[in-house]
Motif scaffolding. Structure first.
Motif, PDB file in Angstrom:
ATOM      1  N   ARG A  18       1.227  -1.348  -0.130  1.00 49.40           N
ATOM      2  CA  ARG A  18       0.173  -0.204  -0.208  1.00 49.40           C
ATOM      3  C   ARG A  18       0.300   1.595   0.089  1.00 49.40           C
ATOM      4  N   ARG A  19       1.605   1.189   0.701  1.00 46.61           N
ATOM      5  CA  ARG A  19       2.875   2.349   0.510  1.00 46.61           C
ATOM      6  C   ARG A  19       4.029   2.646  -0.326  1.00 46.61           C
ATOM      7  N   ASP A  20       4.227   1.385  -1.196  1.00 51.81           N
ATOM      8  CA  ASP A  20       5.117   1.388  -1.742  1.00 51.81           C
ATOM      9  C   ASP A  20       6.472   1.051  -1.628  1.00 51.81           C
ATOM     10  N   LEU A  21       6.759   0.792  -0.605  1.00 57.83           N
ATOM     11  CA  LEU A  21       8.024   0.304   0.425  1.00 57.83           C
ATOM     12  C   LEU A  21       8.107  -1.000   0.117  1.00 57.83           C
ATOM     13  N   SER A  22       9.754  -0.498   0.268  1.00 59.59           N
ATOM     14  CA  SER A  22      10.420  -2.400   0.497  1.00 59.59           C
ATOM     15  C   SER A  22       9.787  -3.085   2.080  1.00 59.59           C
ATOM     16  N   PRO A  23       9.741  -4.261   2.166  1.00 58.13           N
ATOM     17  CA  PRO A  23       9.105  -4.398   3.385  1.00 58.13           C
ATOM     18  C   PRO A  23       9.645  -4.803   4.455  1.00 58.13           C
ATOM     19  N   GLY A  24      11.060  -4.909   4.631  1.00 54.04           N
ATOM     20  CA  GLY A  24      12.074  -4.180   5.030  1.00 54.04           C
ATOM     21  C   GLY A  24      11.950  -2.834   6.062  1.00 54.04           C
ATOM     22  N   LYS A  25      11.407  -2.412   5.263  1.00 53.75           N
ATOM     23  CA  LYS A  25      11.404  -0.746   5.548  1.00 53.75           C
ATOM     24  C   LYS A  25       9.953  -0.783   6.814  1.00 53.75           C
ATOM     25  N   VAL A  26       9.269  -1.370   6.524  1.00 56.29           N
ATOM     26  CA  VAL A  26       8.086  -1.294   6.968  1.00 56.29           C
ATOM     27  C   VAL A  26       8.254  -2.782   8.249  1.00 56.29           C
ATOM     28  N   LEU A  27       8.910  -3.682   8.175  1.00 62.54           N
ATOM     29  CA  LEU A  27       9.292  -4.020   9.433  1.00 62.54           C
ATOM     30  C   LEU A  27      10.893  -5.257   9.404  1.00 62.54           C
ATOM     31  N   SER A  28      11.368  -5.218  10.424  1.00 62.29           N
ATOM     32  CA  SER A  28      12.208  -5.812   9.934  1.00 62.29           C
ATOM     33  C   SER A  28      12.584  -8.290   9.843  1.00 62.29           C
ATOM     34  N   ASP A  29      12.710  -8.521   9.142  1.00 59.60           N
ATOM     35  CA  ASP A  29      12.381 -10.025  10.092  1.00 59.60           C
ATOM     36  C   ASP A  29      12.327 -10.545  11.058  1.00 59.60           C
TER      37      ASP A  29
END
Length: 420
Positions: free
Chosen positions: A260-271
């Motif tokens: 939705r935010r067009d961000l790399s998933p890692g920038k949203v929440l780390s593994d």
């Protein structure tokens, strides 16, 4: 005269193995300068006409924003062809490049590590009919290091500018140094292709390479991964089904937010944060905020979002929790073979030895001679009769190319028969 010959009258001779030669000549700027970025239909139409009227192979490259944006879309496309020069195209401003792809459809496309760029090129309408992959060519020819910069130095004697491969190519406007780097990536790609073709011909491997290139060009898009959340880094530390449920819920919530935010998933929440939450099973946002990855930079709304995902997993009935192990697909891990099937383990050891030895003779990585997955599957369920023909048919059914079968079937038949 080729592009490299226009820069200097002589280029270092291509060695047949790992070379050492004169100090490479820095290639600091494209021959015609950095072209303006094509970002409107009129400029794109001119480029389409120029590249359609050009001659010879087309060097193609694409820049993505991995680590910054969601997915693997292209944010810059670079092309170079004799008679057309170099073009830099903004696929955000010009999202449908089908007419360009059609204009050069009959030409050979030259890419480096083609499997990395082909998916994002297909998404904007560009599909090669004929392909030459300079990275794969380098592997088959026996070069130990096959990055583009190293190959250009090794084969052509020029050093390319480094340092912009991992930048955020979704930025606008793109800085001039980035554009110069992008243009240089295709500056000598056709020359590299020509030199590698000659080397492969010299080694008797050109037909093998062409078969590999054709397989890449005709391969369908990869199907979506099943249970992609299981690829979360560190998930092997999560042992219980309830905890795996938390990984799945957090991964899914993160993916939806990232898209939705067009961000790399890692920038949203780390593994690492996902795994920490799965191990701790926090009961509220206060407990969640105390975990690594959910610290002071995470606002209350985000904490509530992540805690809601954890809560969903905690409420799931046992029947809906993921299994601790994925359903078996293909052979078990090789480390388990000796116990489960000692005869199969002996076959695998013998097959690996013969593939490794022959790959060394051919001066190529063994995974290019025959992939480890194909070797494992063959050894776990070999044909009833270990003849060359039967082994060859089994390899073909597992996806091996004709040249690979020709190089390995007889050797594998002997190795498997000797192993019992």
């Amino acid at each position: 005269m080729t592009d490299a010959q226009q820069i200097t009258e002589t280029t270092p001779e291509l060695p047949s193995a790992e070379p050492s030669g004169p100090v490479p000549v820095p290639l600091l700027t494209p021959r015609e300068g950095v072209p303006p970025v094509i970002a409107d239909e009129a400029a794109l139409a001119e480029a389409i006409a120029a590249f359609g009227a050009g001659s010879g192979p087309v060097a193609v490259d694409a820049e993505r924003a991995s680590g910054y944006r969601y997915g693997q879309r292209a944010y810059l496309v670079q092309l170079r062809r004799a008679g057309a020069g170099t073009a830099l195209i903004d696929p955000v401003a010009c999202p449908d490049l089908t007419p360009l792809g059609d204009a050069i459809a009959d030409a050979e496309w030259v890419l480096h590590a083609a499997t990395q760029d082909l998916p994002c090129l297909r998404d904007i309408g560009m599909r090669p009919g004929v392909l030459f992959d300079t990275e794969l060519a380098g592997r088959l020819a026996g070069f130990a290091r096959v990055g583009l910069g190293v190959m250009v130095e090794t084969v052509l004697g020029y050093s390319l500018e480094k340092g912009h491969s991992a930048v955020d190519w979704s930025s606008r406007p793109l800085p001039e140094p980035w554009l110069r780097y992008a243009a240089l990536d295709v500056e000598l790609l056709v020359d590299l292709r020509d030199a590698l073709e000659e080397e492969l011909r010299h080694q008797g491997k050109l037909d093998w390479a062409l078969e590999e290139f054709a397989a890449i060009a005709s391969a369908p898009p990869a199907p979506p991964r099943k249970e992609p959340w299981r690829r979360t880094s560190g998930v092997h530390k999560v042992r219980k089904r309830r905890q795996l449920g938390v990984v799945r819920e957090l991964w899914t919530a993160r993916d939806e937010t990232a898209q939705r935010r067009d961000l790399s998933p890692g920038k949203v929440l780390s593994d690492a944060a996902i795994v920490a939450a799965a191990q701790a099973l926090p009961k509220d946002t206060r407990a969640l905020a105390a975990l690594p990855g959910f610290g002071h930079r995470t606002n209350r709304r985000q904490l509530q979002q992540w805690q809601a995902a954890v809560d969903r997993a905690l409420r799931l009935p046992e029947s809906e929790l993921p299994q601790t192990a994925q359903p078996p697909q293909g052979p078990p891990p090789p480390r388990a073979w000796a116990e489960r099937d000692p005869v199969a383990a002996a076959r695998l050891s013998a097959a690996r030895a013969t593939i490794t030895a022959h790959a060394e003779e051919l001066r190529m990585p063994q995974e290019n001679l025959l992939t480890p997955e194909v070797v494992r599957r063959l050894c776990w369920e070999p044909p009833a009769r270990l003849t060359v023909e039967a082994i060859g048919e089994a390899l073909r059914g597992l996806g091996a190319r004709d040249w690979q079968i020709g190089q390995t079937a007889e050797r594998l038949a002997t190795a498997l028969a000797d192993a019992g």
